[in-house]
Motif scaffolding. Structure first.
Motif, PDB file in Angstrom:
ATOM      1  N   ASN A   5      20.128  13.578  31.743  1.00 21.21           N
ATOM      2  CA  ASN A   5      21.423  14.064  32.201  1.00 21.21           C
ATOM      3  C   ASN A   5      21.879  15.276  31.393  1.00 21.21           C
ATOM      4  O   ASN A   5      22.451  16.220  31.936  1.00 21.21           O
ATOM      5  N   GLU A   6      21.614  15.250  30.096  1.00 20.94           N
ATOM      6  CA  GLU A   6      22.097  16.324  29.217  1.00 20.94           C
ATOM      7  C   GLU A   6      20.996  16.768  28.261  1.00 20.94           C
ATOM      8  O   GLU A   6      20.201  15.938  27.807  1.00 20.94           O
ATOM      9  N   VAL A   7      21.007  18.017  27.923  1.00 19.53           N
ATOM     10  CA  VAL A   7      19.967  18.568  27.049  1.00 19.53           C
ATOM     11  C   VAL A   7      20.040  17.971  25.638  1.00 19.53           C
ATOM     12  O   VAL A   7      19.032  17.816  24.956  1.00 19.53           O
ATOM     13  N   GLU A   8      21.251  17.577  25.210  1.00 15.48           N
ATOM     14  CA  GLU A   8      21.417  17.004  23.868  1.00 15.48           C
ATOM     15  C   GLU A   8      20.779  15.627  23.743  1.00 15.48           C
ATOM     16  O   GLU A   8      20.692  15.071  22.646  1.00 15.48           O
ATOM     17  N   GLU A   9      20.388  15.065  24.865  1.00 16.48           N
ATOM     18  CA  GLU A   9      19.762  13.734  24.835  1.00 16.48           C
ATOM     19  C   GLU A   9      18.267  13.807  24.534  1.00 16.48           C
ATOM     20  O   GLU A   9      17.587  12.780  24.503  1.00 16.48           O
ATOM     21  N   ILE A  10      17.760  15.016  24.347  1.00  9.75           N
ATOM     22  CA  ILE A  10      16.344  15.210  24.022  1.00  9.75           C
ATOM     23  C   ILE A  10      16.206  15.520  22.530  1.00  9.75           C
ATOM     24  O   ILE A  10      16.694  16.547  22.052  1.00  9.75           O
ATOM     25  N   ILE A  11      15.523  14.640  21.821  1.00  9.07           N
ATOM     26  CA  ILE A  11      15.302  14.819  20.379  1.00  9.07           C
ATOM     27  C   ILE A  11      13.830  15.097  20.143  1.00  9.07           C
ATOM     28  O   ILE A  11      12.968  14.410  20.711  1.00  9.07           O
ATOM     29  N   PHE A  12      13.548  16.086  19.321  1.00 10.42           N
ATOM     30  CA  PHE A  12      12.144  16.365  18.983  1.00 10.42           C
ATOM     31  C   PHE A  12      11.696  15.486  17.827  1.00 10.42           C
ATOM     32  O   PHE A  12      12.410  15.329  16.831  1.00 10.42           O
ATOM     33  N   THR A  13      10.502  14.938  17.995  1.00  6.89           N
ATOM     34  CA  THR A  13       9.909  14.083  16.966  1.00  6.89           C
ATOM     35  C   THR A  13       8.458  14.509  16.774  1.00  6.89           C
ATOM     36  O   THR A  13       7.998  15.466  17.375  1.00  6.89           O
ATOM     37  N   LYS A  14       7.742  13.731  15.951  1.00 12.21           N
ATOM     38  CA  LYS A  14       6.322  14.004  15.737  1.00 12.21           C
ATOM     39  C   LYS A  14       5.467  13.386  16.844  1.00 12.21           C
ATOM     40  O   LYS A  14       4.297  13.694  16.967  1.00 12.21           O
ATOM     41  N   GLY A  15       6.036  12.454  17.587  1.00  9.15           N
ATOM     42  CA  GLY A  15       5.269  11.782  18.632  1.00  9.15           C
ATOM     43  C   GLY A  15       5.896  10.445  18.972  1.00  9.15           C
ATOM     44  O   GLY A  15       6.977  10.106  18.476  1.00  9.15           O
ATOM     45  N   THR A  16       5.210   9.692  19.792  1.00 11.87           N
ATOM     46  CA  THR A  16       5.736   8.401  20.239  1.00 11.87           C
ATOM     47  C   THR A  16       6.003   7.464  19.071  1.00 11.87           C
ATOM     48  O   THR A  16       7.048   6.808  19.003  1.00 11.87           O
ATOM     49  N   THR A  17       5.068   7.395  18.145  1.00 15.32           N
ATOM     50  CA  THR A  17       5.225   6.522  16.982  1.00 15.32           C
ATOM     51  C   THR A  17       6.514   6.862  16.237  1.00 15.32           C
ATOM     52  O   THR A  17       7.306   5.980  15.889  1.00 15.32           O
ATOM     53  N   ASP A  18       6.712   8.137  16.005  1.00 14.65           N
ATOM     54  CA  ASP A  18       7.906   8.602  15.298  1.00 14.65           C
ATOM     55  C   ASP A  18       9.163   8.272  16.103  1.00 14.65           C
ATOM     56  O   ASP A  18      10.174   7.834  15.538  1.00 14.65           O
ATOM     57  N   SER A  19       9.098   8.453  17.412  1.00 12.48           N
ATOM     58  CA  SER A  19      10.267   8.192  18.270  1.00 12.48           C
ATOM     59  C   SER A  19      10.657   6.719  18.221  1.00 12.48           C
ATOM     60  O   SER A  19      11.842   6.382  18.154  1.00 12.48           O
ATOM     61  N   ILE A  20       9.662   5.841  18.281  1.00  5.64           N
ATOM     62  CA  ILE A  20       9.965   4.403  18.282  1.00  5.64           C
ATOM     63  C   ILE A  20      10.510   3.988  16.916  1.00  5.64           C
ATOM     64  O   ILE A  20      11.482   3.228  16.826  1.00  5.64           O
ATOM     65  N   ASN A  21       9.911   4.511  15.851  1.00  6.31           N
ATOM     66  CA  ASN A  21      10.423   4.200  14.514  1.00  6.31           C
ATOM     67  C   ASN A  21      11.851   4.694  14.331  1.00  6.31           C
ATOM     68  O   ASN A  21      12.669   4.045  13.671  1.00  6.31           O
ATOM     69  N   LEU A  22      12.140   5.838  14.925  1.00  6.63           N
ATOM     70  CA  LEU A  22      13.507   6.374  14.854  1.00  6.63           C
ATOM     71  C   LEU A  22      14.495   5.370  15.448  1.00  6.63           C
ATOM     72  O   LEU A  22      15.518   5.045  14.844  1.00  6.63           O
ATOM     73  N   VAL A  23      14.157   4.848  16.629  1.00  7.65           N
ATOM     74  CA  VAL A  23      15.066   3.901  17.287  1.00  7.65           C
ATOM     75  C   VAL A  23      15.168   2.606  16.479  1.00  7.65           C
ATOM     76  O   VAL A  23      16.262   2.059  16.289  1.00  7.65           O
ATOM     77  N   ALA A  24      14.012   2.131  15.986  1.00  8.74           N
ATOM     78  CA  ALA A  24      14.023   0.871  15.226  1.00  8.74           C
ATOM     79  C   ALA A  24      14.924   1.000  13.994  1.00  8.74           C
ATOM     80  O   ALA A  24      15.651   0.070  13.647  1.00  8.74           O
ATOM     81  N   HIS A  25      14.887   2.167  13.351  1.00 10.26           N
ATOM     82  CA  HIS A  25      15.729   2.371  12.166  1.00 10.26           C
ATOM     83  C   HIS A  25      17.178   2.657  12.539  1.00 10.26           C
ATOM     84  O   HIS A  25      18.093   1.963  12.127  1.00 10.26           O
ATOM     85  N   ALA A  26      17.347   3.725  13.315  1.00 12.44           N
ATOM     86  CA  ALA A  26      18.696   4.268  13.505  1.00 12.44           C
ATOM     87  C   ALA A  26      19.543   3.399  14.434  1.00 12.44           C
ATOM     88  O   ALA A  26      20.760   3.349  14.312  1.00 12.44           O
ATOM     89  N   TYR A  27      18.897   2.720  15.350  1.00  8.34           N
ATOM     90  CA  TYR A  27      19.635   1.806  16.232  1.00  8.34           C
ATOM     91  C   TYR A  27      19.520   0.373  15.717  1.00  8.34           C
ATOM     92  O   TYR A  27      20.525  -0.291  15.489  1.00  8.34           O
ATOM     93  N   GLY A  28      18.249  -0.052  15.513  1.00  7.19           N
ATOM     94  CA  GLY A  28      17.996  -1.451  15.158  1.00  7.19           C
ATOM     95  C   GLY A  28      18.650  -1.885  13.861  1.00  7.19           C
ATOM     96  O   GLY A  28      19.286  -2.937  13.783  1.00  7.19           O
ATOM     97  N   ARG A  29      18.480  -1.071  12.818  1.00  5.08           N
ATOM     98  CA  ARG A  29      19.016  -1.505  11.514  1.00  5.08           C
ATOM     99  C   ARG A  29      20.537  -1.509  11.507  1.00  5.08           C
ATOM    100  O   ARG A  29      21.157  -2.222  10.734  1.00  5.08           O
TER     101      ARG A  29
END
Ligand code: PMP
Length: 407
Positions: free
Chosen positions: A84-108
């Motif tokens: 929906n919005e361009v700000e919803e796209i975050i650059f990461t190193k890859g899928t592994t990095d993206s999932i870890n980001l969510v596990a930390h920043a959301y999950g924790r």
């Protein structure tokens, strides 16, 4: 039948034009990483030769040029996955990095003891281990959707396993080991009914499927640039704005802040809040070319062509004595996973390499799935837009030869 000019496509990928062990290379390890078209390779060179500079803060011409190119990739991906919005796209190193980001920043931030995380039995280790780490840190529990004999999962099982304790469901869109396409849209709806968030591991989906995050209504979507003809070390995390804004930063550093003092630091807005430090500018700039390459061929055309290849593979490879396929669900991407009754996967891999054919053997980072089928690993041939039916026939003939000599 597709109308691809396959010779023209192949000419776009310089690496394909080589001999391996004296034989014309047949590259069937696309699920591990795809080859890169000239446009991607050129973009990296152009960046370093023409406008290498650090982004965002610089006022000088090169910095502005680099920043513009970097942000162009973000816009391209907004369209590519229909965010929906361009700000919803975050650059990461890859899928592994993206999932870890969510596990930390959301999950924790939001998970506590007793909460449940639901994944499937066919997940890649990168969609298992970050959740296990999160469970260790918070006391949450991991639950697993069983995999059926044909390599699919059932929505009835998903429904049974989602409880009022379920906080997050994370499922692979297309399995790297089996090719199975999962009903992630339907799973997202079930997750939302229970007020859980839905994450999709789209590592294999971006190059094979027509991804629309708004249609899926997933909350998070992760993918890797290198599996969609882009450079290694690049990836995307899509997240819904409200969730991204509610999350804590993943890493601290430059770029992710508004103001820093020793008393109090305030964070930048999304997406920059999650992009600490100097990013992989050159490769992310070049990643745009990969997305454009796919869009120019047409995602639907790609799907039709790859389906033809997969159908052909199942037909001609079925004639190989003692072959057993894993992942025979109707809905699948161009991944063909199999074992031979009389030859070990590793030996098959080595002998195919001697014939110039590159496949992957082993557990494909899905050990629990291999355990489920009671095997150590499979031989996996995964196809991309530059592969041909002739190459697949060659693989089948090669396998017959291996079985007759060593089986
Ligand atoms: N999930 C799936 C389904 C994958 O195929 C892969 C890569 N093999 C990953 C996650 C991890 O991606 P990356 O190694 O690019 O971070």
């Amino acid at each position: 039948e597709t109308t691809f000019d396959i010779n023209k496509i192949r000419a776009d990928f310089p690496v394909l034009d080589q001999k391996v062990n004296g034989k014309q290379l047949v590259y069937f390890d696309n699920a591990a990483t795809t080859q890169k078209p000239k446009a991607v390779i050129e973009a990296i060179k152009t960046y370093y030769e023409g406008y290498n500079a650090n982004i965002h803060r610089g006022l000088h011409t090169l910095a502005e040029k680099a920043t513009t190119a970097f942000e162009e990739t973000r816009k391209t991906f907004q369209q590519f996955v229909n965010a929906n919005e361009v700000e919803e796209i975050i650059f990461t190193k890859g899928t592994t990095d993206s999932i870890n980001l969510v596990a930390h920043a959301y999950g924790r931030k939001f998970f506590k003891s007793g909460d449940e995380i639901l994944i499937s039995g066919m997940e890649h280790h990168s969609n298992i281990v970050p959740w296990q780490l999160l469970c260790e840190a918070t006391g949450a529990q991991l639950k697993v959707i069983p995999v059926k004999e044909d390599g699919s999962i059932s929505l009835a099982d998903v429904e049974d396993l989602i409880t009022d304790k379920t906080k997050l469901v994370s499922v692979v869109y297309a399995s790297n080991s089996l090719g199975t396409i999962n009903p992630v849209k339907e799973i997202a709806a079930l997750a939302h009914k229970a007020d859980a968030v839905m994450m999709v591991d789209g590592a294999q989906a971006a190059s094979h499927c027509n991804v629309d995050v708004q249609d899926l209504d997933c909350d998070f979507f992760a993918t890797s640039g290198h599996k969609m003809y882009g450079p290694t070390g690049t990836g995307i995390l899509y997240g819904k704005r409200a969730l991204l804004e509610a999350m804590t930063p993943y890493q601290g550093g430059g770029e992710m802040i508004k103001n820093v003092s020793f008393e109090e630091t305030t964070y930048n807005d999304i997406p920059y809040k999650f992009e600490a430090g100097t990013p992989n500018i050159a490769d992310i700039v070049a990643l745009k070319e990969a997305a454009d390459y796919i869009s120019a061929l047409g995602k639907d055309n790609i799907m039709v062509y790859e389906q033809e290849l997969t159908k052909h593979a199942h037909q001609v490879m079925a004639e190989v004595p003692g072959i057993k396929f894993y992942g025979t669900a109707e809905e699948k991407v161009s991944v063909v996973s199999f074992t031979l009754e009389t030859v070990h996967p590793y030996d098959v891999g080595m002998m195919l390499d001697a014939k110039g054919i590159a496949v992957r053997t082993g557990h494909h980072c899905t050990q629990p799935l291999m355990d489920h089928f009671g095997i150590e690993g499979t031989i996996r041939a995964s196809f991309s837009v530059y592969n041909t039916k002739e190459e697949i026939t060659q693989l089948a003939e090669g396998l017959k030869d291996i079985v007759s000599k060593f089986g």
